[in-house]
Scaffold this motif. Structure first.
Motif, PDB file in Angstrom:
ATOM      1  N   LEU A 209       0.828  -1.205   0.000  1.00 48.60           N
ATOM      2  CA  LEU A 209       0.000   0.000   0.000  1.00 48.60           C
ATOM      3  C   LEU A 209       0.866   1.260   0.000  1.00 48.60           C
ATOM      4  O   LEU A 209       0.572   2.233  -0.714  1.00 48.60           O
ATOM      5  N   MET A 210       1.958   1.248   0.773  1.00 46.46           N
ATOM      6  CA  MET A 210       2.846   2.408   0.813  1.00 46.46           C
ATOM      7  C   MET A 210       3.538   2.622  -0.530  1.00 46.46           C
ATOM      8  O   MET A 210       3.735   3.757  -0.972  1.00 46.46           O
ATOM      9  N   PHE A 211       3.924   1.524  -1.199  1.00 47.39           N
ATOM     10  CA  PHE A 211       4.554   1.635  -2.517  1.00 47.39           C
ATOM     11  C   PHE A 211       3.598   2.300  -3.509  1.00 47.39           C
ATOM     12  O   PHE A 211       3.983   3.204  -4.274  1.00 47.39           O
ATOM     13  N   ILE A 212       2.351   1.872  -3.506  1.00 50.52           N
ATOM     14  CA  ILE A 212       1.353   2.444  -4.418  1.00 50.52           C
ATOM     15  C   ILE A 212       1.086   3.905  -4.089  1.00 50.52           C
ATOM     16  O   ILE A 212       0.986   4.753  -4.980  1.00 50.52           O
ATOM     17  N   THR A 213       1.005   4.220  -2.810  1.00 49.57           N
ATOM     18  CA  THR A 213       0.696   5.588  -2.386  1.00 49.57           C
ATOM     19  C   THR A 213       1.816   6.560  -2.722  1.00 49.57           C
ATOM     20  O   THR A 213       1.580   7.623  -3.300  1.00 49.57           O
TER      21      THR A 213
END
Length: 412
Positions: A209-213
């Motif tokens: 999720l952090m990578f996408i954000t």
């Protein structure tokens, strides 16, 4: 039962010719050592050591400006080595809880030393490399002693370091992500544990999720991540990963359906940005194919309905009204949660039934909230909603007890 006390007393019985040595061994073997006592006595040294360490580090930090740079470096090294030396000494003498807690303090002091020394010599960090170095001693002690506290500390350092990197540097640390997958995931693979596999799965999802954000990627790609996690749960050979991958992947897909229903049936549908279908759809098709192939290999044709939650109905907003698409999602969620619940009843599995009950009640809550909020008086709205959920939960729990009454659950 404390075996050490029993053996000590048993020697007196042997001396008085009450029992023989062999009989004492049989008596001691009959009573397992008390796990509860070990847990309680093991927690106290850990808490005491953590409080002492916090006090020491707080004192140093509060008086940091009055200490010369050389004295600061010497003081930090002395504290760190003292923790490590004391920890190893206690481990060798059999005091595992105290030794582990002191080694943990050594790891914490190591990281705090890097931070404080960076402030002392005005070193500017440009990435989260600090947490990579900080994680190395945790990895060493984790694979050497295999203690769960090192595992949780390592998970905290890698995931927390990733959050720090995004917050401070607006960048995703690939080093920390790789370290998390290899060290945390590798430990779960080598030494399986249900709790640790859940920690790894949740941490991996947070990393995704952090990578996408941080890379400003369309959030619906996290929906693909959830489907990939679900599909991995079908293919992975290690049983310890199957349930966490399946459950969390399902929750991600269900969560997106939940959110999309709310967006599309209200005035937020204009904010919905769809990912590029020429890239998104092929990836989705590959995951569907892999899931269907695996279910076919295991003769699970009747379980193919689980894939329903991962169908990209949101693309229908291009050809029809968003309200209709939102209602489709509501129907899909009711069907999906109902099937999950019926599957739990059929398998007589308490965990599956509880999972289905939670999903079904969430759908009822969202549907009721979305439909009744605008026209019902708020006091009646909350009162009626609470009563409705209470009745539904009581009915489902009663049904669960009836199913499990005859010796269930069989497949938890």
């Amino acid at each position: 039962m404390n075996k050490q006390w029993m053996r000590k007393e048993g020697q007196k019985w042997i001396a008085d010719n009450i029992i023989t040595e062999d009989q004492l061994d049989l008596i001691v073997a009959r009573y397992p050592d008390s796990e509860d006592k070990r847990k309680v006595t093991g927690v106290l040294p850990i808490l005491a050591s953590i409080l002492i360490g916090i006090g020491i580090l707080s004192f140093i930090a509060s008086n940091w400006g009055e200490i010369s740079p050389i004295a600061r470096l010497s003081l930090l090294i002395v504290f760190m080595l003292s923790f490590y030396f004391s920890g190893e000494r206690y481990l060798k003498t059999g005091h595992h809880s105290l030794g582990t807690s002191l080694n943990l303090l050594g790891i914490i002091t190591f990281g705090a030393s890097i931070i404080l020394l960076g402030q002392t010599f005005h070193l500017n960090a440009v990435d989260a490399r600090l947490f990579v170095f900080w994680s190395l001693p945790a990895i060493f002690y984790l694979f050497r002693d295999r203690h769960k506290l090192y595992f949780f500390l390592l998970g905290l350092l890698t995931v927390g370091g990733q959050l720090y990197s995004i917050n401070e540097f607006q960048s995703f640390s690939y080093l920390l992500c790789i370290l998390f997958i290899i060290a945390v995931g590798g430990f779960v693979f080598l030494y399986p544990s249900t709790l640790k596999s859940w920690v790894f799965t949740i941490g991996l999802s947070i990393q995704g999720l952090m990578f996408i954000t941080v890379n400003d990627i369309n959030l619906l790609w996290f929906f693909i991540f959830g489907f990939a996690l679900f599909t991995s749960g079908l293919w992975v050979e290690k049983n310890v990963f199957k349930q966490p991958f399946n459950r969390l992947g399902t929750l991600i897909g269900f969560g997106f359906a939940y959110g999309l229903y709310f967006l599309l049936t209200n005035e937020f549908s204009s904010d919905l940005e769809l990912p590029n279908p020429y890239l998104f759809i092929p990836v989705l098709v590959v995951l569907f194919a892999l899931s269907v192939i695996r279910k076919r290999q295991e003769n699970l044709y009747l379980h193919a309905w689980e894939l329903l939650i991962f169908l990209p109905f949101f693309y229908l907003v291009k050809v029809t009204d968003s309200l209709i698409v939102g209602i489709i999602y509501l129907v899909i969620m009711f069907v999906f949660s109902g099937y999950k619940l019926s599957e739990g009843y059929r398998n007589e599995s308490r965990s599956q039934i509880n999972f289905g009950i939670v999903l079904f009640l969430l759908v009822c809550l969202m549907g009721y909230f979305n439909l009744a909020w605008s026209f019902m008086p708020k006091s009646i709205f909350f009162l009626f909603g609470g009563v409705l959920l209470f009745i539904l939960n009581a009915f489902l729990q009663r049904k669960k007890k009836q199913i499990l009454r005859n010796g269930g659950p069989h497949h938890d």
